[in-house]
Design a protein around this motif. Structure first.
Motif, PDB file in Angstrom:
ATOM      1  N   THR A  82       0.815  -1.221   0.000  1.00 22.16           N
ATOM      2  CA  THR A  82       0.000   0.000   0.000  1.00 22.16           C
ATOM      3  C   THR A  82       0.845   1.266   0.000  1.00 22.16           C
ATOM      4  O   THR A  82       0.304   2.360  -0.161  1.00 22.16           O
ATOM      5  CB  THR A  82      -0.959   0.040   1.211  1.00 22.16           C
ATOM      6  OG1 THR A  82      -0.193   0.162   2.418  1.00 22.16           O
ATOM      7  CG2 THR A  82      -1.855  -1.179   1.247  1.00 22.16           C
ATOM      8  N   TRP A  83       2.158   1.139   0.184  1.00 23.90           N
ATOM      9  CA  TRP A  83       3.030   2.309   0.178  1.00 23.90           C
ATOM     10  C   TRP A  83       3.016   2.983  -1.193  1.00 23.90           C
ATOM     11  O   TRP A  83       3.074   4.196  -1.302  1.00 23.90           O
ATOM     12  CB  TRP A  83       4.455   1.910   0.566  1.00 23.90           C
ATOM     13  CG  TRP A  83       5.414   3.065   0.525  1.00 23.90           C
ATOM     14  CD1 TRP A  83       5.457   4.131   1.374  1.00 23.90           C
ATOM     15  CD2 TRP A  83       6.448   3.288  -0.427  1.00 23.90           C
ATOM     16  NE1 TRP A  83       6.459   5.003   1.012  1.00 23.90           N
ATOM     17  CE2 TRP A  83       7.090   4.498  -0.095  1.00 23.90           C
ATOM     18  CE3 TRP A  83       6.912   2.577  -1.523  1.00 23.90           C
ATOM     19  CZ2 TRP A  83       8.160   5.006  -0.814  1.00 23.90           C
ATOM     20  CZ3 TRP A  83       7.977   3.083  -2.247  1.00 23.90           C
ATOM     21  CH2 TRP A  83       8.584   4.292  -1.886  1.00 23.90           C
ATOM     22  N   TRP A  84       2.919   2.185  -2.259  1.00 17.69           N
ATOM     23  CA  TRP A  84       2.927   2.732  -3.606  1.00 17.69           C
ATOM     24  C   TRP A  84       1.552   3.254  -3.955  1.00 17.69           C
ATOM     25  O   TRP A  84       0.558   2.548  -3.832  1.00 17.69           O
ATOM     26  CB  TRP A  84       3.349   1.676  -4.628  1.00 17.69           C
ATOM     27  CG  TRP A  84       4.789   1.307  -4.507  1.00 17.69           C
ATOM     28  CD1 TRP A  84       5.848   1.960  -5.045  1.00 17.69           C
ATOM     29  CD2 TRP A  84       5.327   0.199  -3.789  1.00 17.69           C
ATOM     30  NE1 TRP A  84       7.017   1.333  -4.697  1.00 17.69           N
ATOM     31  CE2 TRP A  84       6.729   0.239  -3.935  1.00 17.69           C
ATOM     32  CE3 TRP A  84       4.777  -0.832  -3.041  1.00 17.69           C
ATOM     33  CZ2 TRP A  84       7.567  -0.695  -3.376  1.00 17.69           C
ATOM     34  CZ3 TRP A  84       5.608  -1.766  -2.468  1.00 17.69           C
ATOM     35  CH2 TRP A  84       6.990  -1.688  -2.631  1.00 17.69           C
ATOM     36  N   ASN A  85       1.485   4.494  -4.429  1.00 18.75           N
ATOM     37  CA  ASN A  85       0.212   5.071  -4.855  1.00 18.75           C
ATOM     38  C   ASN A  85      -0.274   4.448  -6.153  1.00 18.75           C
ATOM     39  O   ASN A  85      -1.468   4.273  -6.355  1.00 18.75           O
ATOM     40  CB  ASN A  85       0.337   6.588  -5.039  1.00 18.75           C
ATOM     41  CG  ASN A  85       0.530   7.289  -3.716  1.00 18.75           C
ATOM     42  OD1 ASN A  85       0.050   6.835  -2.687  1.00 18.75           O
ATOM     43  ND2 ASN A  85       1.246   8.396  -3.734  1.00 18.75           N
ATOM     44  N   LEU A  86       0.649   4.133  -7.033  1.00 19.34           N
ATOM     45  CA  LEU A  86       0.282   3.549  -8.323  1.00 19.34           C
ATOM     46  C   LEU A  86       0.206   2.030  -8.189  1.00 19.34           C
ATOM     47  O   LEU A  86       1.181   1.395  -7.776  1.00 19.34           O
ATOM     48  CB  LEU A  86       1.303   3.922  -9.391  1.00 19.34           C
ATOM     49  CG  LEU A  86       1.444   5.408  -9.701  1.00 19.34           C
ATOM     50  CD1 LEU A  86       2.598   5.648 -10.657  1.00 19.34           C
ATOM     51  CD2 LEU A  86       0.143   5.944 -10.277  1.00 19.34           C
ATOM     52  N   PRO A  87      -0.911   1.438  -8.544  1.00 24.61           N
ATOM     53  CA  PRO A  87      -1.047  -0.013  -8.398  1.00 24.61           C
ATOM     54  C   PRO A  87       0.027  -0.801  -9.141  1.00 24.61           C
ATOM     55  O   PRO A  87       0.512  -1.809  -8.629  1.00 24.61           O
ATOM     56  CB  PRO A  87      -2.437  -0.300  -8.986  1.00 24.61           C
ATOM     57  CG  PRO A  87      -3.169   0.977  -8.921  1.00 24.61           C
ATOM     58  CD  PRO A  87      -2.140   2.053  -9.045  1.00 24.61           C
TER      59      PRO A  87
END
Length: 177
Positions: A82-87
């Protein structure tokens, strides 16, 4: 899985990863346009976790993996994703956790060489991206690959070291900007 079989599967896995560099971005953009990117990435993460479990099957005489530690590692890895905004960036975990597991097996269950090999493969991935048009070298992606490889190696090693995987991933999730 034998060392030889692990080395073959690792080589095939890395060839698939490196081979996907040219088409992965257009595929993710097409999925995003259809509103299916997040769901597809979630499916890929689940499938990669199941694949890693297949690679983690213990040989006769090997110490079984701690189920609580394994569950905590899966939960910590999910939270780290979930740290990455882009899936599409979350795919690093799906790509490189199996690399860590396979590298550990292929190198005769030696932790440090597996960490080094996996880290170099992740770095190579990003260096190749830097050479491709419309792709860039991203140091954060190198870190993502290293975190995924390290967790895979720690889980595969089992014993007390398995607890390092959720610790690493929870710590990374808490400390990353």
């Amino acid at each position: 899985m034998s060392r030889r079989a692990s080395a073959i599967v690792l080589a095939a896995w890395v060839a698939l990863l490196y081979g996907s560099l040219a088409w992965l971005r257009p595929a993710s953009e097409a999925l995003r346009a259809r509103g299916l990117l997040s769901e597809t990435v979630t499916l890929v993460l689940v499938l990669a976790a199941l694949l890693a479990l297949v690679f983690l099957r213990r040989a006769p005489g090997e110490e079984p993996l701690s189920r609580p530690a394994l569950l905590l590692a899966v939960l910590a890895g999910g939270w780290l994703a979930t740290w990455w905004n882009l899936p599409e960036e979350r795919v690093h975990l799906a790509q490189y956790v199996p690399v860590g597991v396979l590298a550990w097996r292929a190198l005769g269950t030696r932790v440090v060489p597996a960490l080094l090999l996996g880290g170099l493969l992740g770095l190579g991935d990003e260096l190749l991206q830097g050479l491709l048009p419309e792709r860039t070298f991203d140091p954060w992606d190198v870190l993502a690959n290293a975190l995924a490889v390290s967790g895979g190696v720690f889980v595969a090693a089992g014993g007390r070291l398995i607890w390092a995987a959720p610790g690493l991933w929870l710590g990374a999730r808490l400390l990353l900007p």
